[in-house]
Design a protein around this motif. Structure first.
Motif, PDB file in Angstrom:
ATOM      1  N   LEU A 286      -6.333   5.961   3.016  1.00 11.91           N
ATOM      2  CA  LEU A 286      -7.174   4.633   2.289  1.00 11.91           C
ATOM      3  C   LEU A 286      -8.440   5.852   2.641  1.00 11.91           C
ATOM      4  O   LEU A 286      -9.053   6.285   2.562  1.00 11.91           O
TER       5      LEU A 286
ATOM      6  N   PRO B  55      -0.245  12.117  -3.526  1.00  7.47           N
ATOM      7  CA  PRO B  55      -1.001  12.116  -2.240  1.00  7.47           C
ATOM      8  C   PRO B  55      -2.556  12.168  -2.287  1.00  7.47           C
ATOM      9  O   PRO B  55      -3.163  12.098  -1.790  1.00  7.47           O
TER      10      PRO B  55
ATOM     11  N   ARG C 124       1.066   3.983  -3.234  1.00  8.10           N
ATOM     12  CA  ARG C 124       0.576   5.668  -2.087  1.00  8.10           C
ATOM     13  C   ARG C 124       1.656   6.356  -2.774  1.00  8.10           C
ATOM     14  O   ARG C 124       1.809   7.608  -3.463  1.00  8.10           O
ATOM     15  N   GLU C 125       3.136   5.936  -2.901  1.00 13.26           N
ATOM     16  CA  GLU C 125       4.093   6.446  -3.253  1.00 13.26           C
ATOM     17  C   GLU C 125       4.115   6.854  -4.827  1.00 13.26           C
ATOM     18  O   GLU C 125       4.557   8.215  -5.667  1.00 13.26           O
TER      19      GLU C 125
ATOM     20  N   VAL D 111      -1.124   5.829   4.156  1.00 14.30           N
ATOM     21  CA  VAL D 111      -1.374   5.507   3.451  1.00 14.30           C
ATOM     22  C   VAL D 111      -2.940   5.952   2.869  1.00 14.30           C
ATOM     23  O   VAL D 111      -2.800   6.928   2.199  1.00 14.30           O
TER      24      VAL D 111
ATOM     25  N   THR E 261     -10.123   4.646   9.678  1.00 18.08           N
ATOM     26  CA  THR E 261     -10.840   4.901   7.511  1.00 18.08           C
ATOM     27  C   THR E 261     -12.302   4.095   7.217  1.00 18.08           C
ATOM     28  O   THR E 261     -12.841   3.574   8.356  1.00 18.08           O
TER      29      THR E 261
ATOM     30  N   MET F 140       0.968  -0.997   0.187  1.00 18.49           N
ATOM     31  CA  MET F 140      -0.188  -0.141   0.094  1.00 18.49           C
ATOM     32  C   MET F 140       0.984   1.172  -0.213  1.00 18.49           C
ATOM     33  O   MET F 140      -0.034   2.515  -0.387  1.00 18.49           O
TER      34      MET F 140
ATOM     35  N   CYS G 266      -9.093  -0.133  -0.779  1.00 13.33           N
ATOM     36  CA  CYS G 266      -8.479  -0.979  -1.223  1.00 13.33           C
ATOM     37  C   CYS G 266      -9.740  -2.383  -0.885  1.00 13.33           C
ATOM     38  O   CYS G 266     -10.457  -2.126   0.185  1.00 13.33           O
TER      39      CYS G 266
ATOM     40  N   LYS H 248      -7.809   9.070  -4.445  1.00 12.44           N
ATOM     41  CA  LYS H 248      -8.662   8.508  -3.800  1.00 12.44           C
ATOM     42  C   LYS H 248      -8.418   6.786  -4.155  1.00 12.44           C
ATOM     43  O   LYS H 248      -8.299   6.768  -5.200  1.00 12.44           O
ATOM     44  N   LEU H 249      -7.990   6.046  -2.982  1.00  5.35           N
ATOM     45  CA  LEU H 249      -7.165   4.926  -3.174  1.00  5.35           C
ATOM     46  C   LEU H 249      -8.446   4.354  -2.428  1.00  5.35           C
ATOM     47  O   LEU H 249      -8.058   4.447  -1.230  1.00  5.35           O
TER      48      LEU H 249
END
Lengths: 367, 366
Positions: free
Chosen positions: B224, B193, B188-189, B222, B248, B184, B199, B196-197
């Motif tokens: 999420l 930033p 993200r890297e 991260v 989260t 994760m 999972c 929107k991620l």
């Protein structure tokens, strides 16, 4: 040992009522899908599944498709086989036709296992008792006229049944008073010593169940249990009803698999847990069904198919004798007289191996 | 207006991955059943069902049998048709399973007919809350891909203008909480930033794992947008424990059948973001009911799969959060909604605005 072949078919059984002689719908048919699984060393296991209604041919297709996947498997490894079928079926379950088809296969596998080990199934599964109580089901349905129901109830008493089930949630114009009257007259006909159950088949809302259920109590009918009083997955609604009535509330036949029973038990929705073998897809011992009722304060009861469910090793309260199929009604007579388990009845009759034309009407029993 | 017939097809589409170009299982197939519902006014509606797996022929059989029962019915009276089919199917009507999948395919087609018959795109007929809705790339960052591959694919999606994307954890083979978190962090890297991620766990964790790993992902910074299907979907109490523990947002609901389980899920506060699967819930008719239920609980809803239909539904209701852009069915249609600046514009043609691509059906017919 490996599974070598399978055969399936559909039969349309006449909707007669052999226990008391009044069929609710004498011209209807009950469509049943049957299955025979054979091993490479000649052992044959039988399974049946039903509830297909207008989708009975679809149900048979599912049994055929899943059945093809178990050929070559070890019939004794029922859990591995079930896992394989669940994986293959993707997301087409767990509920519904997948489970109904898997149940037929599961029953046949357990039949093979019992035969392979030379044991009647009930003994293989734990062998709790030599004989169990049983109740007459399907003879006092809500579609009968009141006088027919009363006559039928009297016949059941004369045939020395000790337990029988009626239905409320009457069709057409009804009222709480009319419902109570039906229960009262059937109680009069069967006398005070008969255990009398009453099935609502999810036709009431919770407040109706509390209202009418209470009036039935006040009329002194004395029900052994009141069954499926409202929508089966309204766990809090059922809990309200179970709380409000002193009559034991039974339910569970409409649930699929095992997890909904967790919700039902956690919510204290019912006093008596009823397990439908086709919908729960489980005759698995130890790890599954039989363990649950023992741990809770509930008692378990089997539904619809006495030939297979009454062989359970669980501390069953009683096994239902319905006229789902001719075979079960026959065994019902023998079981009543001997008050013993259906496992001692003869093997399935000739109809089970005769494939017939597909069904025409939906009259699958709803327990 | 009356229904005069139904036609079905079973196709096996290739399991490719068009969004970022790296399929998890390039030789896989996706069996899909299509249905067209015909009427006496010449208006035709289309629907699809999937999830049949090894029982896909059974699923098609069910649609054929239920379709035959629809002949003569008024296609606009979706509730009456649902009632008729439920009564006819008796105990096989579930709730849940193949009956529900088949019912959903027909229900989608009936809504297509209804909207076409009043000459409105479906989203507008249903309420028309918005002109455009956010959408996220799905299916491109699956758990079966190597870490390098998934990081590259994530960067590709960003370059293609996606502003939201979903990946998966509960990795196959030997894994540890540390390996899960590492993946994760790397994703993200790669995307920076502002993307929107999401999972997805696909029910592979037990509640205590979800709380442990979920918390570690939070601590690693991260960030999420949601964590999805963290444990068994019908463990309403277990899900509630996780939702309570994590900051989260927890999403879930795609695995439950019909509408009643959403009641239990919402009552137990199992999820922050209800996700509705169109074919498991029972079609558009039932999808809308769950959206209303969620609204009353002050919750948004998100869609599962089939963006070609879900764009209408998420755009119609006031609490639609985002559309999952899972391109599994894309080749089946002549034209599909396309992502622009991370959004989908509402379709303008009447009904669903979709047409089957007969070349695709011919090519992949099973």
């Amino acid at each position: 040992m490996k599974l070598a072949s399978l055969e399936t078919g559909i039969v349309l059984l006449p909707n007669d009522e052999p226990l008391a002689g009044f069929s609710e719908n004498p011209n209807a048919k009950n469509p049943i899908v049957w299955l025979k699984l054979r091993t490479d060393d000649g052992i044959e296991g039988l399974g049946v599944t039903y509830f297909g209604g207008a989708l009975t041919r679809t149900l048979r297709q599912a049994v055929d498709e899943l059945g093809a996947l178990v050929i070559g498997e070890d019939p004794l490894r029922v859990e591995a086989t079930a896992q394989k079928l669940r994986d293959a079926a993707g997301s087409s379950g767990p509920a519904g036709i997948l489970t109904m088809a898997m149940s037929a296969i599961d029953v046949a596998l357990w039949d093979i296992k019992g035969k392979a080990l030379g044991l009647p199934l009930w003994k293989l599964l734990g062998g709790g008792r030599d004989r169990i109580p049983t109740y007459a089901s399907g003879a006092l349905r809500r579609g009968l006229k009141l006088e027919e129901a009363a006559t039928a109830a009297g016949r059941l008493r004369d045939k020395s049944y000790r337990q029988t089930k009626m239905q409320l949630g009457l069709p057409g114009a009804t009222s709480p008073a009319r419902e109570v009257e039906q229960a009262r007259l059937i109680r009069e006909a069967v006398g005070p010593d008969m255990d009398l159950m009453c099935d609502i088949n999810q036709r009431w809302r919770p407040e109706q169940a509390i209202d009418i259920g209470r009036r039935v109590e006040q009329a002194g009918v004395g029900l052994f249990w009141l069954e499926d009083v409202t929508a089966a997955d309204d766990y809090p609604g059922l809990a309200r009803v179970a709380d409000a009535l002193s009559t034991p509330v039974a339910g569970g036949e409409y649930l699929w698999g095992i997890t909904p029973f967790r919700h039902m038990l956690e919510a204290r929705s019912v006093d008596i847990v009823m397990i439908d073998q086709v919908r729960s897809a489980a005759s698995r011992p130890g790890s599954r069904w039989p363990a649950w009722p023992r741990r809770s304060t509930c008692r378990s009861s089997a539904t619809v198919s006495p030939r297979s469910t009454s062989t359970s090793s669980a501390p069953c309260r009683t096994a239902s004798q319905s006229s789902t199929c001719r075979a079960s009604s026959r065994s019902g007579k023998r079981c009543r007289n001997r008050r013993t388990a259906c496992s001692t009845c003869p093997p399935l009759p000739a109809w089970a191996s005769n494939s017939t034309k597909p069904r025409s009407r939906n009259t699958a029993p709803d327990g | 207006m009356k229904i005069t017939g139904t036609r079905t097809e079973l196709v096996e589409l290739p399991a490719d991955e068009p969004l970022a170009g790296a399929a998890e299982n390039p030789n896989g197939k996706r069996p899909i059943v299509t249905v067209a519902v015909e009427t006496d006014q010449g208006v035709e509606g289309l629907g699809v069902a999937y999830f049949g797996g090894a029982l896909s022929r059974t699923l098609r059989h069910a649609i054929d049998e239920l379709g035959a029962l629809c002949i003569g019915e008024d296609p606009v009276r979706v509730e009456a048709v649902q009632q008729k089919l439920k009564n006819a199917a008796g105990g096989s009507a579930g709730p849940g399973g193949i009956y529900h999948l088949a019912l959903s395919a027909l229900d989608i087609a009936l809504w297509d007919i209804r909207a076409k018959s009043v000459n409105l795109p479906l989203w507008k007929l249903l309420g028309g809350a918005r002109d455009r809705v956010p959408t996220y790339a799905s299916g491109a960052l699956m758990r079966g891909l190597s870490l390098d591959r998934v990081v590259k694919s994530a960067a590709t999606l960003k370059e293609k203008g996606w502003r939201e994307m979903k990946t998966q954890l509960a990795l196959p083979g030997e894994t540890t909480p540390a390996i899960e978190v590492e993946r994760m962090v790397k994703i993200r890297e790669a995307i920076g930033p502002d993307i929107k991620l999401m999972c997805d766990i696909n029910q592979r964790w037990r509640p205590e794992q979800a709380m442990d790993i979920g918390r570690r992902v939070e601590d690693a910074g991260v960030g999420l947008f949601w964590l999805e299907d963290v444990t068994t979907a019908d463990d309403f109490a277990g899900l509630a424990r996780i939702s309570d523990t994590l900051s989260t947002p927890v999403a879930g609901g795609e695995y439950v059948w019909g509408i009643a389980p959403f009641r239990h899920m919402l009552e137990a506060r199992s999820v922050d973001i209800p996700m509705i699967d169109l074919v498991r819930v029972g079609g558009i008719t039932q999808w809308l009911k769950v959206a209303g239920m969620a609204e009353a609980f002050n919750l948004p809803v998100v869609s599962h799969l089939i963006p070609e239909v879900h764009v209408h539904l998420i755009g119609a209701v006031p609490n639609g959060l985002t559309v999952e852009y899972m391109p599994w069915l894309m080749p089946l249609f002549k034209e599909v909604p396309v992502q622009q600046n991370g959004e989908l514009a509402m379709p303008t043609k009447p009904g669903l605005g979709l047409e089957f691509d007969l070349k695709t059906i011919d090519r992949y017919r099973a």
